[in-house]
Write an enzyme that holds these catalytic residues in place. Structure first.
Site, short mmCIF file in Angstrom:
data_model
loop_
_atom_site.label_atom_id
_atom_site.label_comp_id
_atom_site.label_asym_id
_atom_site.label_seq_id
_atom_site.Cartn_x
_atom_site.Cartn_y
_atom_site.Cartn_z
CG ASP A 208 -2.11 0.94 1.04
OD1 ASP A 208 -2.41 1.31 -0.11
OD2 ASP A 208 -2.72 1.32 2.05
CG HIS B 145 -4.90 10.40 3.25
ND1 HIS B 145 -5.95 10.23 4.12
CD2 HIS B 145 -3.97 9.48 3.59
CE1 HIS B 145 -5.68 9.24 4.97
NE2 HIS B 145 -4.48 8.76 4.67
#
Ligand code: MN
Length: 442
Positions: free
Chosen positions: A142, A149
């Protein structure tokens, strides 16, 4: 070397229509220009999961289509490795095999095709299908490419220095866990973990009470690379198979206590949900955008920099998160939108993730999954997680039915949606990526 996955051909022609009527309705996610892949079977059956391609509200059952002679022998042979319930062998064949199948299906499903009756006999309605994770995911990484963000979350913890100094140089990532990745429809018990409240002196083991979603895209790797070899930026997209929606469920209280010094661990690996349909890089070709750096930001190091990446490296996917609470479900209310953003805003591209991942010789394999990281927009209401939308849980969200949320409650179902639209092209979509939180196990 000019990367080819961005090339347009007859299969992208806006005027192409299918004899499957539902594929021609404007808001359908799966027009003949899309043709995404999944592993499916009839709901509740004991049939093996097998490869299919979406067209309108139907699925082309690919192996029977091959058996019926609807595809040229060479194209049919490319699917031979997919009889054991996973797409890996087909993915590993790379771009040429994928394009050959795309072209064959685009022709066979096109209006006026002589293959209409033979392909018609293989169609299975999506309404009566269930899906599996489309391939064996050997490894899952990931990334953290959503700069809005990263900035918003960084602000919660470090108001003075929201972005760490490495962010604009290194595509940040961590190795996640593949075994708990499920496909849309996944439900899971609220995870338990060690958490320590701000007023507590010692941690306790208990159900997470700050359970969150993350709005991400996932990149499936097609052709891999040998251990020790790197994938150059200009070649990187030849190793991408396609994209799915990815919900990286996150237990924020567990994360806050465990993440230093080695990063996310049990806060992330209890469940991750992907959409069943892999939208290929070819289908995304019309929706490419320039990759740009803001004035004053450092240029990427040379191995992450190239003309093709600058000109067309980003992908314009509109993204959306929706919630349906238990009370909404019982009242017959539809899911409610929580936020919208675009993958166009990612700080690092698909090609840069692949190239960075392999720069040290790490080998990617067919079926590996790379998460994009949470994709939030520049505005606070475009945030791709509740952590951001509620300012770390301090500011509750009021839903249309009057319910409040800071983090997810038992029974909440979260749906991610994505689509690409551009003037002169047919809109394509990703279908739904839905997962539901169940009460913690006793
Ligand atoms: Mn994530």
């Amino acid at each position: 070397m000019n990367p080819t996955p961005r090339q347009l051909d007859f299969s992208h022609d806006e005027t192409r229509r299918s004899w499957v009527a539902s594929a021609n309705t404007p808001q359908n996610d799966f027009p003949i220009q899309n043709l995404p892949f999944a592993m499916f079977r009839r709901t509740g059956s004991a049939e093996p999961f097998r490869p299919g391609v979406a067209i309108g509200d139907q699925i082309v059952d690919l192996l029977p289509a091959c058996a019926a002679g609807a595809l040229a022998a060479g194209v049919a042979a490319s699917l031979d490795g997919c009889r054991q319930g996973a797409l890996n062998d087909f993915m590993a064949l790379g771009r040429a095999a994928r394009v050959a199948l795309r072209h064959a299906l685009s022709e066979g499903l096109g209006e006026g095709s002589s293959l209409e009756s033979v392909l018609q006999a293989t169609l299975v309605p999506q309404a009566s299908a269930e899906y599996a994770v489309p391939c064996r995911i050997g490894d899952y990484t990931d990334f953290y490419t959503g700069i809005h963000h990263a900035t918003a979350v960084g602000k919660l913890f470090r108001p003075d220095e929201p972005l760490l100094p490495n962010y604009k140089w290194v595509p940040i990532g961590y190795h996640g866990r593949a075994s708990s990745i499920g496909v849309s429809g996944q439900s899971f018990a609220r995870p338990k973990g060690q958490t320590k409240g701000p007023n507590e002196t010692i941690p306790q083991l208990r159900p997470s009470h700050r359970l969150d979603y993350e709005l991400e895209l996932g990149v499936f790797i097609g052709q891999g690379n040998a251990l020790g070899n790197s994938i150059a930026l200009d070649d990187a997209e030849n190793h991408a198979f396609g994209l799915v929606l990815l919900n990286d469920w996150s237990a924020r209280d567990v994360q806050a206590w465990e993440y230093q010094p080695l990063g996310p661990f049990l806060a992330k690996n209890f469940a991750s949900t992907i959409s069943p349909w892999i939208v290929t890089m070819e289908a995304l070709a019309p929706f490419r955008s320039p990759f740009a750096r803001l004035e004053g930001d450092p240029r990427p190091l040379p191995y992450l920099e190239g003309a093709a990446n600058r000109e067309r490296g980003s992908i314009d996917v509109s993204l959306e998160v929706l919630i349906q609470t238990q009370a909404m479900r019982e009242a017959g209310l539809p899911p409610e939108c929580l936020s919208q953003s675009s993958y166009r805003d990612a700080y690092w591209t698909v090609a840069q993730m692949i190239t960075h991942h392999t720069v040290n010789g790490c080998n990617l394999q067919a079926g590996d999954l790379l998460g994009s990281g949470t994709q939030s927009g520049a505005q606070p209401d475009q945030a791709g997680s509740l952590l951001e939308l509620t300012a770390g849980g301090k500011k509750g969200l009021t839903l249309a039915n009057g319910e409040m949320r800071t983090f997810l409650e038992d029974g909440d179902a979260v749906t991610l949606r994505g689509h690409c639209a551009r003037s002169g092209f047919r809109r394509i979509g990703f279908g739904d990526c839905t997962g539901q939180v169940l009460p913690a196990r006793a």
